[in-house]
Design a protein around this motif. Structure first.
Motif, PDB file in Angstrom:
ATOM      1  N   LEU A 175      16.690   2.953  10.476  1.00 27.71           N
ATOM      2  CA  LEU A 175      15.861   3.030  11.745  1.00 27.71           C
ATOM      3  C   LEU A 175      14.390   2.434  11.416  1.00 27.71           C
ATOM      4  O   LEU A 175      13.931   1.782  12.256  1.00 27.71           O
ATOM      5  CB  LEU A 175      15.850   4.270  12.603  1.00 27.71           C
ATOM      6  N   SER A 179      12.365  -0.911  12.727  1.00 24.96           N
ATOM      7  CA  SER A 179      11.321  -0.866  13.506  1.00 24.96           C
ATOM      8  C   SER A 179      10.409  -1.641  12.754  1.00 24.96           C
ATOM      9  O   SER A 179       9.519  -2.281  13.313  1.00 24.96           O
ATOM     10  CB  SER A 179      10.613   0.645  13.262  1.00 24.96           C
ATOM     11  N   VAL A 232      16.798   2.801  21.629  1.00 21.88           N
ATOM     12  CA  VAL A 232      16.594   3.896  20.673  1.00 21.88           C
ATOM     13  C   VAL A 232      14.975   3.856  20.935  1.00 21.88           C
ATOM     14  O   VAL A 232      14.322   2.761  20.997  1.00 21.88           O
ATOM     15  CB  VAL A 232      16.634   3.667  19.206  1.00 21.88           C
TER      16      VAL A 232
END
Length: 249
Positions: A175, A179, A232
């Motif tokens: 993640l 990002s 997300v």
């Protein structure tokens, strides 16, 4: 590196669409795709070898494992998945490719692609015949250095995933990588859409699909994330970084 003299696009692109394409130097992804340190004349030379594809639909392949290596591709829009199929017929995901990232360098050694690449949503690429790239690299050291940098970064990514990490650490690092990659493209570092399925994520991270869903739920319960299907939102980047660093502690 002499793989093919043919300068053939991976996909034939529509003539009317190609007329409206933006030059690399004016493209919003230019800083990500263009080799660093090129002067204006070299940028113009580089742009002349770039071809732009028509849109590919979700599920449409850019190329398949075993195909002859003719071109490298830079993702222009959308998201792609690279994968191989093992002897038992099981798919193993090798990576996900976002706008500005290069696909196809795996084939340099054998002159045939070792993995298949498929679009995960409506996507498009810019392609460069490898013969043109290698010829240009002989007179443009910056281009050669950029190819080496990209290959090195890819090796580093694979080594990280293959390391002795817990499920929480792997998902946190995944993640955080997304990002960072979205942020470098001018998008939010806190909120993004996962074009890939939970199954694909699990395959890439060498985890069970149920483990991915369970860890995401746990991180959400802890207040680090908010997950709504494919969307997300990272609520606490610092805390997520701490989860990723647990292995080093």
């Amino acid at each position: 590196m002499e793989c093919s003299a043919a300068n053939i696009n991976i996909r034939e692109f529509r003539r009317d669409a190609s007329r409206s394409q933006v030059a690399c130097s004016r493209c919003s992804l230019g800083e990500l795709c263009l080799p660093r340190g090129l002067d204006p004349d070299e940028v113009q030379r580089f742009e002349k070898i770039v071809n732009r594809s028509r849109p590919l639909r979700a599920g449409e392949h850019l190329f398949r494992a075993g195909d002859e290596f003719r071109s490298v591709a830079s993702v222009r829009t959308g998201c792609f998945k690279s994968y191989v199929v093992d002897a038992e017929g099981q798919e193993q995901v090798l990576g996900f490719h976002l706008p500005g990232e290069i696909i196809g360098l795996d084939a340099i050694h054998s002159c045939r692609h070792t993995a298949s690449v498929v679009a995960l949503d409506t996507s498009a690429v810019c392609t460069l015949s490898f013969e043109s790239v290698t010829q240009m690299a002989r007179s443009m050291p910056e281009l050669q250095a950029e190819l080496f940098r990209i290959m090195s970064a890819r090796i580093s990514e694979l080594e990280t995933i293959a390391g002795d990490l817990s499920a929480d650490e792997r998902i946190a690092m995944f993640l955080l990588s997304l990002s960072d990659r979205f942020s470098r493209r001018g998008y939010s570092e806190h909120e993004f859409i996962l074009a890939m399925s939970r199954r694909d994520i699990a395959s890439f991270l060498r985890l069970a699909t149920e483990t991915v869903s369970r860890v995401l739920a746990r991180l959400q319960k802890s207040g680090l994330l908010k997950v709504d299907r494919k969307q997300v939102r990272i609520r606490d980047l610092d805390a997520l970084r701490e989860v990723a660093r647990q292995q080093a502690a």
